[in-house]
Design a protein around this motif. Structure first.
Motif, PDB file in Angstrom:
ATOM      1  N   GLU A  51       0.837  -1.203   0.000  1.00  0.00           N
ATOM      2  CA  GLU A  51       0.000   0.000   0.000  1.00  0.00           C
ATOM      3  C   GLU A  51       0.873   1.256   0.000  1.00  0.00           C
ATOM      4  O   GLU A  51       0.566   2.235  -0.681  1.00  0.00           O
ATOM      5  CB  GLU A  51      -0.944  -0.003   1.203  1.00  0.00           C
ATOM      6  N   HIS A  52       1.967   1.230   0.751  1.00  0.00           N
ATOM      7  CA  HIS A  52       2.910   2.363   0.758  1.00  0.00           C
ATOM      8  C   HIS A  52       3.470   2.576  -0.651  1.00  0.00           C
ATOM      9  O   HIS A  52       3.522   3.712  -1.136  1.00  0.00           O
ATOM     10  CB  HIS A  52       4.042   2.091   1.749  1.00  0.00           C
ATOM     11  N   VAL A  56       3.099   5.962  -3.049  1.00  0.00           N
ATOM     12  CA  VAL A  56       4.230   6.702  -3.627  1.00  0.00           C
ATOM     13  C   VAL A  56       4.097   6.776  -5.141  1.00  0.00           C
ATOM     14  O   VAL A  56       4.289   7.835  -5.732  1.00  0.00           O
ATOM     15  CB  VAL A  56       5.578   6.058  -3.244  1.00  0.00           C
ATOM     16  N   ILE A  57       3.773   5.657  -5.769  1.00  0.00           N
ATOM     17  CA  ILE A  57       3.644   5.632  -7.226  1.00  0.00           C
ATOM     18  C   ILE A  57       2.517   6.569  -7.677  1.00  0.00           C
ATOM     19  O   ILE A  57       2.699   7.359  -8.600  1.00  0.00           O
ATOM     20  CB  ILE A  57       3.409   4.194  -7.736  1.00  0.00           C
ATOM     21  N   LEU A  58       1.377   6.495  -7.025  1.00  0.00           N
ATOM     22  CA  LEU A  58       0.220   7.303  -7.428  1.00  0.00           C
ATOM     23  C   LEU A  58       0.365   8.774  -7.086  1.00  0.00           C
ATOM     24  O   LEU A  58       0.056   9.643  -7.897  1.00  0.00           O
ATOM     25  CB  LEU A  58      -1.054   6.791  -6.752  1.00  0.00           C
ATOM     26  N   GLU A  59       0.820   9.075  -5.854  1.00  0.00           N
ATOM     27  CA  GLU A  59       0.755  10.437  -5.336  1.00  0.00           C
ATOM     28  C   GLU A  59       2.110  11.147  -5.256  1.00  0.00           C
ATOM     29  O   GLU A  59       2.160  12.335  -4.971  1.00  0.00           O
ATOM     30  CB  GLU A  59       0.094  10.418  -3.957  1.00  0.00           C
ATOM     31  N   ALA A  63       3.578  12.715  -0.694  1.00  0.00           N
ATOM     32  CA  ALA A  63       2.468  12.010  -0.047  1.00  0.00           C
ATOM     33  C   ALA A  63       2.933  11.143   1.120  1.00  0.00           C
ATOM     34  O   ALA A  63       2.150  10.814   2.000  1.00  0.00           O
ATOM     35  CB  ALA A  63       1.722  11.148  -1.060  1.00  0.00           C
ATOM     36  N   VAL A  64       4.221  10.789   1.110  1.00  0.00           N
ATOM     37  CA  VAL A  64       4.766   9.953   2.189  1.00  0.00           C
ATOM     38  C   VAL A  64       5.958  10.631   2.861  1.00  0.00           C
ATOM     39  O   VAL A  64       6.814   9.976   3.447  1.00  0.00           O
ATOM     40  CB  VAL A  64       5.153   8.550   1.671  1.00  0.00           C
ATOM     41  N   PRO A  72       4.259  12.197  -9.060  1.00  0.00           N
ATOM     42  CA  PRO A  72       3.061  11.355  -8.974  1.00  0.00           C
ATOM     43  C   PRO A  72       2.696  10.798 -10.349  1.00  0.00           C
ATOM     44  O   PRO A  72       3.132  11.300 -11.379  1.00  0.00           O
ATOM     45  CB  PRO A  72       2.000  12.327  -8.480  1.00  0.00           C
ATOM     46  N   ASN A  73       1.903   9.770 -10.332  1.00  0.00           N
ATOM     47  CA  ASN A  73       1.407   9.136 -11.556  1.00  0.00           C
ATOM     48  C   ASN A  73      -0.103   8.949 -11.426  1.00  0.00           C
ATOM     49  O   ASN A  73      -0.600   7.819 -11.384  1.00  0.00           O
ATOM     50  CB  ASN A  73       2.093   7.781 -11.759  1.00  0.00           C
ATOM     51  N   PRO A  74      -0.842  10.057 -11.356  1.00  0.00           N
ATOM     52  CA  PRO A  74      -2.286   9.955 -11.095  1.00  0.00           C
ATOM     53  C   PRO A  74      -3.060   9.215 -12.186  1.00  0.00           C
ATOM     54  O   PRO A  74      -4.138   8.703 -11.923  1.00  0.00           O
ATOM     55  CB  PRO A  74      -2.723  11.417 -10.982  1.00  0.00           C
TER      56      PRO A  74
END
Length: 93
Positions: A51-52, A56-59, A63-64, A72-74
């Motif tokens: 989940e972490h 990181v990948i998405l946001e 974000a962390v 980010p990779n929204p």
């Protein structure tokens, strides 16, 4: 097809900083004040959840609590299977 798309995204978006094997030695890494995470570090990997990694990948890094240059990779929010394949790719480094 999903795994191939995840591999393409890894090559296009991640290796420039993290390197092809996730060693933090991509061609742009030497230009960064804060060096990219060595994703291939098994000790580090044991401290983070899937989940972490997804967050990181998405946001991105902020974000962390990490560096803002980790982009980010929204667009992957609408591709959960590709996101999961990227997480598995990181786990396999």
């Amino acid at each position: 097809a999903i795994k191939a798309e995840a591999q393409r995204i890894w090559q296009e978006r991640c290796t420039n900083c993290h390197g092809p094997r996730g060693d933090g030695d991509g061609p742009q890494a030497r230009h960064l004040e804060v060096k990219p995470r060595r994703l291939s570090d098994h000790a580090w990997q044991s401290t983070v959840s899937d989940e972490h990694l997804r967050t990181v990948i998405l946001e991105g890094g902020p974000a962390v609590g990490k560096h803002p240059l980790m982009a980010p990779n929204p667009d992957l929010r609408s591709k959960p299977a590709v996101l999961d394949a990227l997480v598995q790719h990181v786990r396999g480094l």
